[in-house]
Design a protein around this motif. Sequence first.
Motif, PDB file in Angstrom:
ATOM      1  N   LYS A 101    -109.014  17.853  79.630  1.00 12.58           N
ATOM      2  CA  LYS A 101    -109.957  16.736  79.617  1.00 12.58           C
ATOM      3  C   LYS A 101    -111.200  17.199  78.835  1.00 12.58           C
ATOM      4  CE  LYS A 101    -108.242  15.019  84.041  1.00 12.58           C
ATOM      5  NZ  LYS A 101    -108.567  14.696  85.464  1.00 12.58           N
ATOM      6  N   TYR A 102    -111.013  17.266  77.522  1.00 14.98           N
ATOM      7  CA  TYR A 102    -111.999  17.942  76.684  1.00 14.98           C
ATOM      8  C   TYR A 102    -113.314  17.180  76.566  1.00 14.98           C
ATOM      9  CZ  TYR A 102    -107.883  20.637  75.417  1.00 14.98           C
ATOM     10  OH  TYR A 102    -106.762  21.415  75.461  1.00 14.98           O
ATOM     11  N   LEU A 103    -113.259  15.861  76.487  1.00 14.02           N
ATOM     12  CA  LEU A 103    -114.493  15.097  76.351  1.00 14.02           C
ATOM     13  C   LEU A 103    -115.330  15.206  77.616  1.00 14.02           C
ATOM     14  CD1 LEU A 103    -113.383  11.880  74.426  1.00 14.02           C
ATOM     15  CD2 LEU A 103    -114.454  13.965  73.537  1.00 14.02           C
ATOM     16  N   GLU A 104    -114.669  15.134  78.788  1.00 17.49           N
ATOM     17  CA  GLU A 104    -115.392  15.293  80.045  1.00 17.49           C
ATOM     18  C   GLU A 104    -115.978  16.700  80.152  1.00 17.49           C
ATOM     19  OE1 GLU A 104    -112.406  14.045  79.625  1.00 17.49           O
ATOM     20  OE2 GLU A 104    -111.921  12.475  81.072  1.00 17.49           O
ATOM     21  N   GLY A 105    -115.193  17.683  79.736  1.00 22.08           N
ATOM     22  CA  GLY A 105    -115.686  19.056  79.754  1.00 22.08           C
ATOM     23  C   GLY A 105    -116.874  19.245  78.837  1.00 22.08           C
ATOM     24  N   ARG A 106    -116.805  18.654  77.666  1.00 22.02           N
ATOM     25  CA  ARG A 106    -117.905  18.802  76.720  1.00 22.02           C
ATOM     26  C   ARG A 106    -119.186  18.188  77.266  1.00 22.02           C
ATOM     27  NH1 ARG A 106    -118.622  16.216  70.631  1.00 22.02           N
ATOM     28  NH2 ARG A 106    -120.172  17.732  69.925  1.00 22.02           N
ATOM     29  N   SER A 131    -119.192  23.901  74.601  1.00 19.54           N
ATOM     30  CA  SER A 131    -119.175  22.515  74.137  1.00 19.54           C
ATOM     31  C   SER A 131    -118.521  22.431  72.757  1.00 19.54           C
ATOM     32  CB  SER A 131    -120.599  21.961  74.084  1.00 19.54           C
ATOM     33  OG  SER A 131    -120.626  20.674  73.498  1.00 19.54           O
ATOM     34  N   LEU A 132    -118.849  23.383  71.897  1.00 26.63           N
ATOM     35  CA  LEU A 132    -118.229  23.452  70.568  1.00 26.63           C
ATOM     36  C   LEU A 132    -116.725  23.663  70.698  1.00 26.63           C
ATOM     37  CD1 LEU A 132    -118.269  23.747  67.462  1.00 26.63           C
ATOM     38  CD2 LEU A 132    -118.827  26.173  67.806  1.00 26.63           C
ATOM     39  N   ARG A 133    -116.323  24.538  71.608  1.00 26.30           N
ATOM     40  CA  ARG A 133    -114.899  24.801  71.823  1.00 26.30           C
ATOM     41  C   ARG A 133    -114.187  23.536  72.290  1.00 26.30           C
ATOM     42  NH1 ARG A 133    -113.624  29.895  75.391  1.00 26.30           N
ATOM     43  NH2 ARG A 133    -113.861  30.949  73.385  1.00 26.30           N
ATOM     44  N   ALA A 134    -114.825  22.798  73.204  1.00 21.46           N
ATOM     45  CA  ALA A 134    -114.227  21.559  73.711  1.00 21.46           C
ATOM     46  C   ALA A 134    -114.066  20.536  72.586  1.00 21.46           C
ATOM     47  CB  ALA A 134    -115.082  20.984  74.834  1.00 21.46           C
ATOM     48  N   ALA A 135    -115.087  20.417  71.741  1.00 21.58           N
ATOM     49  CA  ALA A 135    -115.022  19.486  70.609  1.00 21.58           C
ATOM     50  C   ALA A 135    -113.900  19.879  69.650  1.00 21.58           C
ATOM     51  CB  ALA A 135    -116.360  19.447  69.886  1.00 21.58           C
ATOM     52  N   THR A 136    -113.742  21.176  69.417  1.00 21.80           N
ATOM     53  CA  THR A 136    -112.692  21.664  68.523  1.00 21.80           C
ATOM     54  C   THR A 136    -111.319  21.362  69.091  1.00 21.80           C
ATOM     55  OG1 THR A 136    -114.148  23.432  67.723  1.00 21.80           O
ATOM     56  CG2 THR A 136    -111.779  23.705  67.357  1.00 21.80           C
ATOM     57  N   ASP A 137    -111.155  21.562  70.400  1.00 21.76           N
ATOM     58  CA  ASP A 137    -109.867  21.289  71.031  1.00 21.76           C
ATOM     59  C   ASP A 137    -109.513  19.807  70.963  1.00 21.76           C
ATOM     60  OD1 ASP A 137    -109.377  23.915  71.684  1.00 21.76           O
ATOM     61  OD2 ASP A 137    -110.186  23.772  73.706  1.00 21.76           O
ATOM     62  N   TYR A 138    -110.513  18.951  71.052  1.00 20.21           N
ATOM     63  CA  TYR A 138    -110.224  17.519  71.087  1.00 20.21           C
ATOM     64  C   TYR A 138    -110.090  16.914  69.689  1.00 20.21           C
ATOM     65  CZ  TYR A 138    -110.273  12.633  72.479  1.00 20.21           C
ATOM     66  OH  TYR A 138    -109.933  11.318  72.655  1.00 20.21           O
ATOM     67  N   PHE A 139    -111.075  17.196  68.825  1.00 21.22           N
ATOM     68  CA  PHE A 139    -111.105  16.553  67.508  1.00 21.22           C
ATOM     69  C   PHE A 139    -110.439  17.377  66.413  1.00 21.22           C
ATOM     70  CE2 PHE A 139    -115.010  14.985  69.678  1.00 21.22           C
ATOM     71  CZ  PHE A 139    -114.715  13.637  69.697  1.00 21.22           C
ATOM     72  N   GLY A 140    -110.290  18.679  66.644  1.00 20.20           N
ATOM     73  CA  GLY A 140    -109.901  19.585  65.581  1.00 20.20           C
ATOM     74  C   GLY A 140    -111.143  20.282  65.038  1.00 20.20           C
ATOM     75  N   SER A 158    -104.193  13.099  75.319  1.00 23.50           N
ATOM     76  CA  SER A 158    -104.380  12.547  73.974  1.00 23.50           C
ATOM     77  C   SER A 158    -105.476  13.325  73.266  1.00 23.50           C
ATOM     78  CB  SER A 158    -104.764  11.056  74.047  1.00 23.50           C
ATOM     79  OG  SER A 158    -105.019  10.545  72.757  1.00 23.50           O
ATOM     80  N   ASP A 159    -105.065  14.210  72.382  1.00 18.78           N
ATOM     81  CA  ASP A 159    -106.025  14.978  71.603  1.00 18.78           C
ATOM     82  C   ASP A 159    -105.325  15.482  70.350  1.00 18.78           C
ATOM     83  OD1 ASP A 159    -104.906  17.761  72.199  1.00 18.78           O
ATOM     84  OD2 ASP A 159    -105.329  17.046  74.216  1.00 18.78           O
ATOM     85  N   TYR A 160    -106.046  16.258  69.576  1.00 20.38           N
ATOM     86  CA  TYR A 160    -105.563  16.744  68.285  1.00 20.38           C
ATOM     87  C   TYR A 160    -104.237  17.481  68.404  1.00 20.38           C
ATOM     88  CZ  TYR A 160    -105.484  19.769  64.147  1.00 20.38           C
ATOM     89  OH  TYR A 160    -105.111  20.447  63.014  1.00 20.38           O
ATOM     90  N   THR A 161    -104.145  18.407  69.362  1.00 24.03           N
ATOM     91  CA  THR A 161    -102.955  19.244  69.480  1.00 24.03           C
ATOM     92  C   THR A 161    -101.780  18.474  70.057  1.00 24.03           C
ATOM     93  OG1 THR A 161    -104.323  21.216  69.760  1.00 24.03           O
ATOM     94  CG2 THR A 161    -102.028  21.365  70.492  1.00 24.03           C
ATOM     95  N   THR A 162    -102.009  17.722  71.142  1.00 20.86           N
ATOM     96  CA  THR A 162    -100.893  17.053  71.813  1.00 20.86           C
ATOM     97  C   THR A 162    -100.267  15.978  70.943  1.00 20.86           C
ATOM     98  OG1 THR A 162    -102.436  15.553  72.925  1.00 20.86           O
ATOM     99  CG2 THR A 162    -101.787  17.512  74.123  1.00 20.86           C
ATOM    100  N   SER A 163    -101.052  15.323  70.110  1.00 24.67           N
ATOM    101  CA  SER A 163    -100.492  14.302  69.221  1.00 24.67           C
ATOM    102  C   SER A 163     -99.490  14.916  68.254  1.00 24.67           C
ATOM    103  CB  SER A 163    -101.614  13.600  68.450  1.00 24.67           C
ATOM    104  OG  SER A 163    -102.487  12.928  69.328  1.00 24.67           O
ATOM    105  N   ARG A 164     -99.825  16.074  67.722  1.00 26.27           N
ATOM    106  CA  ARG A 164     -98.917  16.756  66.789  1.00 26.27           C
ATOM    107  C   ARG A 164     -97.649  17.203  67.506  1.00 26.27           C
ATOM    108  NH1 ARG A 164     -98.334  21.946  66.406  1.00 26.27           N
ATOM    109  NH2 ARG A 164    -100.359  22.400  67.356  1.00 26.27           N
ATOM    110  N   ILE A 165     -97.806  17.804  68.683  1.00 30.27           N
ATOM    111  CA  ILE A 165     -96.642  18.302  69.417  1.00 30.27           C
ATOM    112  C   ILE A 165     -95.738  17.147  69.827  1.00 30.27           C
ATOM    113  CG2 ILE A 165     -95.891  19.512  71.505  1.00 30.27           C
ATOM    114  CD1 ILE A 165     -98.495  21.104  71.354  1.00 30.27           C
TER     115      ILE A 165
END
Length: 260
Positions: free
Chosen positions: A5-10, A36-45, A222-229
């Motif tokens: 839950k990256y947005l909530e974490g950020r 916060s930067l790490r969370a944004a990277t995990d969610y958006f790329g 629903s995030d950058y990584t899971t969409s690809r997988i």
Amino acid sequence: MKQNKYLEGRARFDEAKDLFAALGDDLRAFRADMESLRAATDYFGADEQLLSEYLSRWDSHSHNAHITALLPNYSGEVNFYLMHTEKALEELQRGERLLVPLNYHLEAAECMLRTGRCFAVLGQYHRALEVVNETIRLFEHLGLPDDRVFINKSRYLKGANIWGDELSATLETALQRSQELGKPLYVALVLDDLGEMYVHRKDWAAARLAFQELLKQLEGLSDYTTSRIHANTLNNLLYVDAQETNPSDCSIEFRPPQRF
């Protein structure tokens, strides 16, 4: 963050940063900001401009040895995802050298974890295996068994064309650790690697089951990584069906997991 839950974490990290800053605690404010930067990277790329914005906030704190030592751990990670592999490798190795004297052993282990990934991207799988095996020993010594090291090790083994018992044992440990830690994305990553192992063995029933269970793990994410997988897994299920019914059908290509 462990529940993806990256947005909530950020949002929570941003709140923590402001509170620590109001208390005059620069180190904790810095760490919250980097998470916060790490969370944004995990969610958006990864985003180069976003990395620059975050780093610019801490340029004036170079006098703080702790911030200086911790910074390469975060910037190296984002540069890795930006595919600036050589730069990431340099930052992570520098970070490890700076962190150990300050007793940041967990963060040094994280630098080693990412250093192994850099070697894998560069195709140096045997060197990556050396690093990840040392990282496993370090996490165990710290009493913090980690699932990521075993996921990464399985990929380096496959990159080095090692498909035997060591790979099976590594993936079994990775799956157990991910399930114990309650991290659905990491469970899905392990299932992806297991599915490929079964495809390699032409065990189509086991591969299909692994990929079907993978899709269940991704439900609600629903995030950058899971969409690809997710997209790759749907393709790989079609590949398994085609290979089982008509092995000569080459219209569908298997999409393997990343090797890093």
